[in-house]
Design a protein around this motif. Sequence first.
Motif, PDB file in Angstrom:
ATOM      1  N   THR A  12       0.837  -1.203   0.000  1.00 54.12           N
ATOM      2  CA  THR A  12       0.000   0.000   0.000  1.00 54.12           C
ATOM      3  C   THR A  12       0.866   1.246   0.000  1.00 54.12           C
ATOM      4  N   ALA A  13       1.928   1.237   0.799  1.00 55.60           N
ATOM      5  CA  ALA A  13       2.840   2.384   0.841  1.00 55.60           C
ATOM      6  C   ALA A  13       3.486   2.615  -0.527  1.00 55.60           C
ATOM      7  N   ILE A  14       3.874   1.557  -1.197  1.00 50.93           N
ATOM      8  CA  ILE A  14       4.513   1.691  -2.510  1.00 50.93           C
ATOM      9  C   ILE A  14       3.524   2.256  -3.532  1.00 50.93           C
ATOM     10  N   ILE A  15       2.326   1.722  -3.568  1.00 54.42           N
ATOM     11  CA  ILE A  15       1.322   2.187  -4.531  1.00 54.42           C
ATOM     12  C   ILE A  15       0.991   3.660  -4.294  1.00 54.42           C
ATOM     13  N   PHE A  16       0.786   4.038  -3.047  1.00 50.87           N
ATOM     14  CA  PHE A  16       0.423   5.423  -2.760  1.00 50.87           C
ATOM     15  C   PHE A  16       1.610   6.381  -2.879  1.00 50.87           C
ATOM     16  N   THR A  17       2.832   5.873  -2.755  1.00 44.93           N
ATOM     17  CA  THR A  17       4.006   6.716  -3.017  1.00 44.93           C
ATOM     18  C   THR A  17       4.008   7.130  -4.480  1.00 44.93           C
ATOM     19  N   ASN A  18       3.695   6.203  -5.359  1.00 50.98           N
ATOM     20  CA  ASN A  18       3.614   6.519  -6.788  1.00 50.98           C
ATOM     21  C   ASN A  18       2.534   7.570  -7.040  1.00 50.98           C
ATOM     22  N   LEU A  19       1.366   7.378  -6.450  1.00 50.55           N
ATOM     23  CA  LEU A  19       0.272   8.339  -6.614  1.00 50.55           C
ATOM     24  C   LEU A  19       0.655   9.706  -6.054  1.00 50.55           C
ATOM     25  N   ALA A  20       1.304   9.730  -4.895  1.00 50.69           N
ATOM     26  CA  ALA A  20       1.725  10.996  -4.286  1.00 50.69           C
ATOM     27  C   ALA A  20       2.710  11.733  -5.187  1.00 50.69           C
ATOM     28  N   ALA A  21       3.685  11.009  -5.704  1.00 47.92           N
ATOM     29  CA  ALA A  21       4.703  11.632  -6.561  1.00 47.92           C
ATOM     30  C   ALA A  21       4.078  12.216  -7.824  1.00 47.92           C
ATOM     31  N   ILE A  22       3.207  11.472  -8.448  1.00 50.13           N
ATOM     32  CA  ILE A  22       2.539  11.956  -9.668  1.00 50.13           C
ATOM     33  C   ILE A  22       1.701  13.194  -9.360  1.00 50.13           C
ATOM     34  N   SER A  23       0.912  13.128  -8.307  1.00 52.63           N
ATOM     35  CA  SER A  23      -0.001  14.226  -7.986  1.00 52.63           C
ATOM     36  C   SER A  23       0.740  15.498  -7.597  1.00 52.63           C
ATOM     37  N   ILE A  24       1.766  15.361  -6.772  1.00 49.67           N
ATOM     38  CA  ILE A  24       2.529  16.546  -6.358  1.00 49.67           C
ATOM     39  C   ILE A  24       3.278  17.143  -7.543  1.00 49.67           C
ATOM     40  N   TYR A  25       3.816  16.311  -8.402  1.00 50.30           N
ATOM     41  CA  TYR A  25       4.494  16.807  -9.599  1.00 50.30           C
ATOM     42  C   TYR A  25       3.510  17.559 -10.501  1.00 50.30           C
ATOM     43  N   GLN A  26       2.326  16.997 -10.686  1.00 49.52           N
ATOM     44  CA  GLN A  26       1.309  17.670 -11.492  1.00 49.52           C
ATOM     45  C   GLN A  26       0.919  19.003 -10.877  1.00 49.52           C
ATOM     46  N   TYR A  27       0.775  19.027  -9.560  1.00 51.44           N
ATOM     47  CA  TYR A  27       0.423  20.299  -8.905  1.00 51.44           C
ATOM     48  C   TYR A  27       1.522  21.331  -9.104  1.00 51.44           C
ATOM     49  N   LYS A  28       2.762  20.910  -8.996  1.00 50.74           N
ATOM     50  CA  LYS A  28       3.891  21.838  -9.144  1.00 50.74           C
ATOM     51  C   LYS A  28       3.840  22.574 -10.476  1.00 50.74           C
ATOM     52  N   TYR A  29       3.477  21.881 -11.530  1.00 49.43           N
ATOM     53  CA  TYR A  29       3.515  22.486 -12.863  1.00 49.43           C
ATOM     54  C   TYR A  29       2.163  22.961 -13.378  1.00 49.43           C
ATOM     55  N   MET A  30       1.067  22.363 -12.909  1.00 50.60           N
ATOM     56  CA  MET A  30      -0.248  22.751 -13.429  1.00 50.60           C
ATOM     57  C   MET A  30      -1.094  23.505 -12.414  1.00 50.60           C
ATOM     58  N   LYS A  31      -0.652  23.512 -11.154  1.00 51.80           N
ATOM     59  CA  LYS A  31      -1.336  24.255 -10.083  1.00 51.80           C
ATOM     60  C   LYS A  31      -2.804  23.867  -9.908  1.00 51.80           C
TER      61      LYS A  31
END
Length: 105
Positions: A60-79
């Motif tokens: 679960t930690a591994i799966i949600f780490t992937n989701l967290a990384a994608i989402s935070i990266y998207q927020y950084k560039y697309m706000k």
Amino acid sequence: RNKNKEEILAANRYENRGMDEREHKISFNAQIFAGMIVTLVALLFAILYFIKGQNLYCPTAIIFTNLAAISIYQYKYMKKKVSLLIGILAVFIVVMNIILFVWKG
């Protein structure tokens, strides 16, 4: 104005150190593909752990780490605030699963 153009070109050359646009695209796609494969393997382990009656903290930690990384990266560039919210929730889930894994094993 000319200096600004030169600064932009210099920054672009630095960012592209030895890689053309095609190589950047292939590298980017390889990273996306790797993330998907890691997530699928973690999901497979989650299913196997569930079937065997074991805790699901690690996969679960591994799966949600992937989701967290994608989402935070998207927020950084697309706000997009929804990306930030998903990223924060995913980080919380990761942290909680790590704590539970350490605490309960």
